[in-house]
Design a protein around this motif. Sequence first.
Motif, PDB file in Angstrom:
ATOM      1  N   MET A   1       0.834  -1.178   0.000  1.00  0.00           N
ATOM      2  CA  MET A   1       0.000   0.000   0.000  1.00  0.00           C
ATOM      3  C   MET A   1       0.880   1.243   0.000  1.00  0.00           C
ATOM      4  N   THR A   2       0.561   2.175  -0.856  1.00  0.00           N
ATOM      5  CA  THR A   2       1.333   3.408  -0.964  1.00  0.00           C
ATOM      6  C   THR A   2       0.682   4.497  -0.120  1.00  0.00           C
ATOM      7  N   ALA A   3       1.507   5.181   0.667  1.00  0.00           N
ATOM      8  CA  ALA A   3       1.021   6.303   1.460  1.00  0.00           C
ATOM      9  C   ALA A   3       1.373   7.583   0.723  1.00  0.00           C
ATOM     10  N   LYS A   4       0.460   8.527   0.729  1.00  0.00           N
ATOM     11  CA  LYS A   4       0.701   9.800   0.055  1.00  0.00           C
ATOM     12  C   LYS A   4       0.148  10.911   0.925  1.00  0.00           C
ATOM     13  N   ILE A   5       0.960  11.945   1.123  1.00  0.00           N
ATOM     14  CA  ILE A   5       0.531  13.094   1.906  1.00  0.00           C
ATOM     15  C   ILE A   5       1.110  14.348   1.270  1.00  0.00           C
ATOM     16  N   ARG A   6       0.303  15.390   1.218  1.00  0.00           N
ATOM     17  CA  ARG A   6       0.756  16.682   0.689  1.00  0.00           C
ATOM     18  C   ARG A   6       0.179  17.766   1.585  1.00  0.00           C
ATOM     19  N   ILE A   7       1.044  18.614   2.095  1.00  0.00           N
ATOM     20  CA  ILE A   7       0.635  19.699   2.977  1.00  0.00           C
ATOM     21  C   ILE A   7       1.221  20.981   2.434  1.00  0.00           C
ATOM     22  N   LYS A   8       0.387  21.982   2.271  1.00  0.00           N
ATOM     23  CA  LYS A   8       0.864  23.299   1.865  1.00  0.00           C
ATOM     24  C   LYS A   8       0.215  24.308   2.791  1.00  0.00           C
ATOM     25  N   ALA A   9       1.053  25.087   3.450  1.00  0.00           N
ATOM     26  CA  ALA A   9       0.577  26.119   4.364  1.00  0.00           C
ATOM     27  C   ALA A   9       1.442  27.355   4.135  1.00  0.00           C
ATOM     28  N   GLY A  10       0.896  28.336   3.456  1.00  0.00           N
ATOM     29  CA  GLY A  10       1.684  29.527   3.137  1.00  0.00           C
ATOM     30  C   GLY A  10       2.871  29.139   2.288  1.00  0.00           C
ATOM     31  N   PRO A  11       4.064  29.621   2.643  1.00  0.00           N
ATOM     32  CA  PRO A  11       5.252  29.320   1.841  1.00  0.00           C
ATOM     33  C   PRO A  11       5.844  27.937   2.128  1.00  0.00           C
ATOM     34  N   VAL A  12       5.275  27.208   3.085  1.00  0.00           N
ATOM     35  CA  VAL A  12       5.804  25.897   3.447  1.00  0.00           C
ATOM     36  C   VAL A  12       5.004  24.826   2.722  1.00  0.00           C
ATOM     37  N   PHE A  14       5.060  20.513   1.899  1.00  0.00           N
ATOM     38  CA  PHE A  14       5.647  19.205   2.180  1.00  0.00           C
ATOM     39  C   PHE A  14       4.863  18.163   1.400  1.00  0.00           C
ATOM     40  N   GLU A  15       5.563  17.281   0.702  1.00  0.00           N
ATOM     41  CA  GLU A  15       4.906  16.217  -0.045  1.00  0.00           C
ATOM     42  C   GLU A  15       5.678  14.927   0.166  1.00  0.00           C
ATOM     43  N   TYR A  16       4.937  13.845   0.423  1.00  0.00           N
ATOM     44  CA  TYR A  16       5.555  12.543   0.628  1.00  0.00           C
ATOM     45  C   TYR A  16       4.718  11.482  -0.066  1.00  0.00           C
ATOM     46  N   GLU A  17       5.398  10.573  -0.746  1.00  0.00           N
ATOM     47  CA  GLU A  17       4.734   9.412  -1.325  1.00  0.00           C
ATOM     48  C   GLU A  17       5.703   8.254  -1.205  1.00  0.00           C
ATOM     49  N   GLY A  18       5.234   7.151  -0.636  1.00  0.00           N
ATOM     50  CA  GLY A  18       6.110   6.009  -0.475  1.00  0.00           C
ATOM     51  C   GLY A  18       5.392   4.833   0.129  1.00  0.00           C
ATOM     52  N   GLU A  19       6.131   3.758   0.302  1.00  0.00           N
ATOM     53  CA  GLU A  19       5.573   2.523   0.831  1.00  0.00           C
ATOM     54  C   GLU A  19       5.404   2.562   2.342  1.00  0.00           C
ATOM     55  N   THR A  20       6.086   3.447   3.021  1.00  0.00           N
ATOM     56  CA  THR A  20       5.992   3.543   4.468  1.00  0.00           C
ATOM     57  C   THR A  20       4.671   4.180   4.854  1.00  0.00           C
ATOM     58  N   GLU A  21       3.917   3.495   5.693  1.00  0.00           N
ATOM     59  CA  GLU A  21       2.652   4.055   6.157  1.00  0.00           C
ATOM     60  C   GLU A  21       2.931   5.079   7.243  1.00  0.00           C
ATOM     61  N   LEU A  22       2.132   6.113   7.268  1.00  0.00           N
ATOM     62  CA  LEU A  22       2.278   7.154   8.278  1.00  0.00           C
ATOM     63  C   LEU A  22       1.203   6.974   9.334  1.00  0.00           C
TER      64      LEU A  22
END
Length: 166
Positions: A1-12, A14-22
């Motif tokens: 299972m692939t985990a995917k997360i994307r967070i955008k807050a103002g100028p910051v 963060f994007e992650y996609e990988g096999e590691t579950e969060l």
Amino acid sequence: MTAKIRIKAGPVEFEYEGETELAVADIKELFSHIETLFKVPVLAEGGDGAHPQQHGAPTYVEQPQQGGSKQMLHVNSIASALGAKSGSEVAVAAAASLQIYEGKETFTRSELLDTMKKATMHYKDSMSGNLSKALTTLVGSKFNQIKDGVYSLNKATYDQLVGQLD
């Protein structure tokens, strides 16, 4: 299972996609780190004066300028300027020394205590034993808790201290 997360807050961003579950705890910790970035003046204002990243961790803390208007102060001088008498007040002076003058984004409990001890004109041995109580009072009012044993000044306190120590 692939985990995917994307967070955008103002100028910051963060994007992650990988096999590691969060885990939920991992995501909460990530949000707490991102939240601290908005406590730092450069990011809170959305400025583009960010410093380059080192080891994946952004360093956006205002750095003291050599020969500029911000003169380096010893923690004793900071504590005196702030009228520090209690353990909490000496802890705030130590945090100011670490973040404003040493340019640290965050500090550990042990770094805070070591810096408090350097305020020899204000520090008392009893402050070490009461540090947990002082931190309980300071977190939420003047400090952010980043994770267990790691703290930073909140934006309002940081700005206030910069103004007082100019």
